[in-house]
Write an enzyme that holds these catalytic residues in place. Structure first.
Site, mmCIF file in Angstrom:
data_model
loop_
_atom_site.group_PDB
_atom_site.id
_atom_site.type_symbol
_atom_site.label_atom_id
_atom_site.label_comp_id
_atom_site.label_asym_id
_atom_site.label_seq_id
_atom_site.Cartn_x
_atom_site.Cartn_y
_atom_site.Cartn_z
ATOM 1 N N ARG A 29 0.820 -1.234 0.000
ATOM 2 C CA ARG A 29 0.000 0.000 0.000
ATOM 3 C C ARG A 29 0.846 1.274 0.000
ATOM 4 O O ARG A 29 0.375 2.343 0.367
ATOM 5 C CB ARG A 29 -1.003 0.015 1.151
ATOM 6 N N GLU A 53 6.783 18.474 -24.407
ATOM 7 C CA GLU A 53 6.264 18.812 -23.067
ATOM 8 C C GLU A 53 6.860 20.140 -22.587
ATOM 9 O O GLU A 53 6.213 20.887 -21.852
ATOM 10 C CB GLU A 53 6.569 17.691 -22.066
ATOM 11 N N LYS A 98 6.001 22.861 -13.874
ATOM 12 C CA LYS A 98 5.325 21.666 -13.347
ATOM 13 C C LYS A 98 5.285 21.686 -11.824
ATOM 14 O O LYS A 98 4.262 21.377 -11.203
ATOM 15 C CB LYS A 98 6.021 20.402 -13.869
ATOM 16 N N GLU A 112 -5.070 16.930 -8.979
ATOM 17 C CA GLU A 112 -5.773 17.368 -10.201
ATOM 18 C C GLU A 112 -7.244 17.687 -9.942
ATOM 19 O O GLU A 112 -8.124 17.249 -10.678
ATOM 20 C CB GLU A 112 -5.647 16.282 -11.277
ATOM 21 N N ARG A 139 -4.223 21.602 -11.864
ATOM 22 C CA ARG A 139 -3.299 20.642 -12.482
ATOM 23 C C ARG A 139 -3.729 20.228 -13.884
ATOM 24 O O ARG A 139 -2.896 19.805 -14.692
ATOM 25 C CB ARG A 139 -3.131 19.406 -11.578
ATOM 26 N N HIS A 182 5.064 9.577 -27.018
ATOM 27 C CA HIS A 182 4.120 10.404 -26.260
ATOM 28 C C HIS A 182 4.204 11.881 -26.672
ATOM 29 O O HIS A 182 3.185 12.529 -26.944
ATOM 30 C CB HIS A 182 4.390 10.227 -24.763
HETATM 31 N N1 LIG Z 1 3.786 10.741 -14.834
HETATM 32 C C1 LIG Z 1 3.711 11.841 -15.548
HETATM 33 O O1 LIG Z 1 3.382 12.914 -15.053
HETATM 34 C C2 LIG Z 1 4.073 11.786 -16.991
HETATM 35 C C3 LIG Z 1 4.297 12.977 -17.689
HETATM 36 C C4 LIG Z 1 4.645 12.914 -19.017
HETATM 37 C C5 LIG Z 1 4.799 11.691 -19.641
HETATM 38 N N2 LIG Z 1 4.601 10.564 -18.924
HETATM 39 C C6 LIG Z 1 4.825 9.253 -19.560
HETATM 40 O O2 LIG Z 1 6.201 9.148 -19.910
HETATM 41 C C7 LIG Z 1 6.337 8.216 -20.978
HETATM 42 C C8 LIG Z 1 7.235 8.779 -22.042
HETATM 43 O O3 LIG Z 1 8.517 8.990 -21.474
HETATM 44 P P1 LIG Z 1 9.824 9.058 -22.389
HETATM 45 O O4 LIG Z 1 9.631 10.008 -23.483
HETATM 46 O O5 LIG Z 1 10.958 9.233 -21.469
HETATM 47 O O6 LIG Z 1 9.825 7.650 -23.087
HETATM 48 P P2 LIG Z 1 10.460 6.234 -22.668
HETATM 49 O O7 LIG Z 1 10.418 6.027 -21.231
HETATM 50 O O8 LIG Z 1 9.750 5.256 -23.544
HETATM 51 O O9 LIG Z 1 11.981 6.384 -23.124
HETATM 52 C C9 LIG Z 1 12.262 6.603 -24.479
HETATM 53 C C10 LIG Z 1 13.426 5.726 -24.927
HETATM 54 O O10 LIG Z 1 14.651 6.261 -24.444
HETATM 55 C C11 LIG Z 1 15.456 5.217 -23.869
HETATM 56 N N3 LIG Z 1 16.338 5.884 -22.919
HETATM 57 C C12 LIG Z 1 16.050 6.330 -21.694
HETATM 58 N N4 LIG Z 1 17.085 7.029 -21.186
HETATM 59 C C13 LIG Z 1 18.054 6.995 -22.118
HETATM 60 C C14 LIG Z 1 19.356 7.551 -22.194
HETATM 61 N N5 LIG Z 1 19.831 8.350 -21.233
HETATM 62 N N6 LIG Z 1 20.084 7.289 -23.292
HETATM 63 C C15 LIG Z 1 19.592 6.522 -24.298
HETATM 64 N N7 LIG Z 1 18.348 6.004 -24.319
HETATM 65 C C16 LIG Z 1 17.593 6.258 -23.226
HETATM 66 C C17 LIG Z 1 14.428 4.295 -23.316
HETATM 67 O O11 LIG Z 1 14.969 3.014 -23.097
HETATM 68 C C18 LIG Z 1 13.376 4.313 -24.410
HETATM 69 O O12 LIG Z 1 13.719 3.447 -25.463
HETATM 70 C C19 LIG Z 1 4.935 7.934 -21.463
HETATM 71 O O13 LIG Z 1 4.512 6.697 -20.989
HETATM 72 C C20 LIG Z 1 4.110 9.037 -20.859
HETATM 73 O O14 LIG Z 1 2.773 8.671 -20.667
HETATM 74 C C21 LIG Z 1 4.245 10.588 -17.630
HETATM 75 O O1 LIG Z 2 1.307 15.789 -14.594
HETATM 76 C C1 LIG Z 2 0.224 15.940 -15.154
HETATM 77 O O2 LIG Z 2 -0.797 16.192 -14.524
HETATM 78 C C2 LIG Z 2 0.113 15.815 -16.612
HETATM 79 O O3 LIG Z 2 -0.976 15.807 -17.156
HETATM 80 C C3 LIG Z 2 1.397 15.711 -17.374
HETATM 81 C C4 LIG Z 2 1.275 14.969 -18.689
HETATM 82 O O4 LIG Z 2 2.325 15.434 -19.510
HETATM 83 C C5 LIG Z 2 1.453 13.461 -18.554
HETATM 84 O O5 LIG Z 2 1.513 12.883 -19.821
HETATM 85 C C6 LIG Z 2 0.480 12.725 -17.683
HETATM 86 O O6 LIG Z 2 0.907 11.415 -17.460
HETATM 87 C C7 LIG Z 2 -0.894 12.624 -18.265
HETATM 88 O O7 LIG Z 2 -1.747 12.287 -17.244
HETATM 89 P P1 LIG Z 2 -3.155 11.593 -17.409
HETATM 90 O O8 LIG Z 2 -3.777 11.823 -16.095
HETATM 91 O O9 LIG Z 2 -3.888 12.284 -18.522
HETATM 92 O O10 LIG Z 2 -2.908 10.182 -17.723
HETATM 93 ZN ZN LIG Z 3 2.456 14.189 -21.246
#
Ligand SMILES: NC(=O)c1ccc[n+]([C@@H]2O[C@H](COP(=O)([O-])OP(=O)(O)OC[C@H]3O[C@@H](n4cnc5c(N)ncnc54)[C@H](O)[C@@H]3O)[C@@H](O)[C@H]2O)c1
Ligand SMILES: O=C(O)C(=O)C[C@@H](O)[C@H](O)[C@H](O)COP(=O)(O)O
Ligand SMILES: [Zn+2]
Length: 357
Positions: A119, A183, A225, A235, A239, A262
């Protein structure tokens, strides 16, 4: 190089540390109550996890390196279940810690594994992509995808700290780097137009980790952010602005079976949101056009043509929807985010035609 520190406020404040040599802070963030640390990383990137594991072993922790599939393939329930089994085998208790190292997909998964194990155990995130540093690792949104949609299962679980080593960016594939820029540009449109000025002044520099303004762009986006999530972690209102462009983006990602980057989807989604606002008479045409110009200048896509009814159907389940009412983040001007609630179907389709042309 000096380090910058951005504090994220809320019930459990934490720092995002930006610079080089940031791993020195890792043991203090893991803390002295932990005995075992699970280091979740992409299986193709053992070299990225090695210094993290090394720093922890040197500090006396028992370290379990847990490889997961690369990129978006990590954000699946089967992979999460595999981590739970690994945590059990490692004897992870409530004082132990999960460290996520990698891109946003890896840290989203690692964060949710930490949120759900017993949890909720402590997590520390070490983002290694541009997108991970400026967005995914900051703010506590964790989760996985399901076949029905993107990020539909997850939890708000802020990390104990975020360590951004800018040196990691130099090995990033160009297209993934550009994806992160989407982003950053989003942060420019919703809150900090100086970001747009920096990108427009030198698009080539912006598209490279060696560019002259990389550090400033990263810091500015993180500050946007951090300010937002400090005020509204879960949110309930503000947010939502961080979700600019994401309503259509997530539908595109699902339509493309999560093989579409993404940030590329977000770029198209922002153009769609800008067209919605323009056609609704809320956004001047030049600001809508600025979306296309700045995104194109760094190599991001601004158009997409596929099955509109399918995308429209997927958008219904967007997290900003309330009942049957679809809700979009739109702009009423630069850095003036608003909401468009229950737009009529003709408007939705007309804006899509502008993206599909
Ligand atoms: N939690 C949040 O608030 C939030 C916000 C924005 C996006 N996201 C999520 O993040 C994800 C996208 O993240 P991303 O763009 O980092 O993609 P990713 O995690 O898929 O990484 C992209 C690629 O880069 C490679 N990689 C990572 N670090 C590296 C490095 N230093 N050198 C070489 N290769 C490297 C990875 O192995 C992968 O192949 C999505 O799933 C999206 O939904 C979440
Ligand atoms: O942090 C947030 O809030 C965002 O919406 C950032 C986005 O860039 C990110 O992709 C997030 O994961 C999207 O959230 P979701 O709630 O729509 O899945
Ligand atoms: Zn995003």
């Amino acid at each position: 190089m000096t380090q910058a520190r951005v504090q994220v406020g809320g019930a459990d404040p934490y720092d995002v540390v930006i610079g080089t040599g940031v791993l020195a802070e890792l043991p203090a963030l893991v803390g002295d109550r932990a005995r075992t640390v699970a280091v979740v990383h992409a299986e193709g990137l053992p070299e990225i996890a090695r210094p993290v594991c090394g720093a922890l072993e040197e500090a006396g922790y028992t370290v379990h390196a847990l490889p997961v599939p690369d990129g978006e393939a990590a954000k699946e329930v089967g992979v999460l279940a595999g981590l739970w089994s690994s945590f059990a085998r490692a004897g992870m208790t409530r004082t132990d810690v999960v460290v996520g190292v990698g891109g946003g997909a890896t840290t989203d998964l690692a964060g949710f594994a930490a949120a759900s194990w017993l949890r909720g155990v402590r997590s520390v995130l070490v983002p290694t992509t541009l997108l991970g540093m400026v967005d995914a690792a900051v703010g506590g949104k964790t989760g996985i995808n399901v076949p029905e949609g993107k990020n539909l299962v997850g939890a708000f679980h802020p990390p104990a700290g975020v360590l951004c080593d800018l040196a990691a960016l130099v090995t990033m594939p160009h297209d993934d780097y550009i994806s992160g820029l989407a982003e950053i540009i989003k942060a420019g449109f919703i809150a900090d137009p100086a970001i747009l000025d920096l990108v427009e002044a030198d698009p080539e520099g912006a598209a490279s980790p060696a560019g002259p303004h990389t550090r400033e762009l990263v810091e500015r986006a993180i500050r946007v952010k951090a300010d937002v999530v400090s005020a509204d972690l879960k949110e309930s209102g503000l947010r939502e602005i961080l979700n600019y462009g994401h309503t259509l983006a997530h539908a595109i990602e699902k339509a493309e079976d999560y093989k579409f980057r993404h940030g590329h989807a977000v770029a198209i989604g922002m153009v769609y949101a800008a067209e919605l606002a323009r056609l609704a008479g809320r956004l001047p045409a030049d600001v809508a056009e600025r979306h296309r110009a700045v995104l194109t200048s760094v190599g991001l896509p601004v158009s997409y043509a596929a099955d509109w009814p399918g995308l429209r159907e997927t958008m219904t389940i967007d997290k900003k929807s309330r009942g049957a009412t679809l809700r979009f983040v739109v702009l009423d001007g630069l850095a003036e985010p608003g909401r468009l609630e229950g737009p009529d179907e003709d408007l939705l389709a007309a804006a899509y035609r502008e993206v599909a042309r």
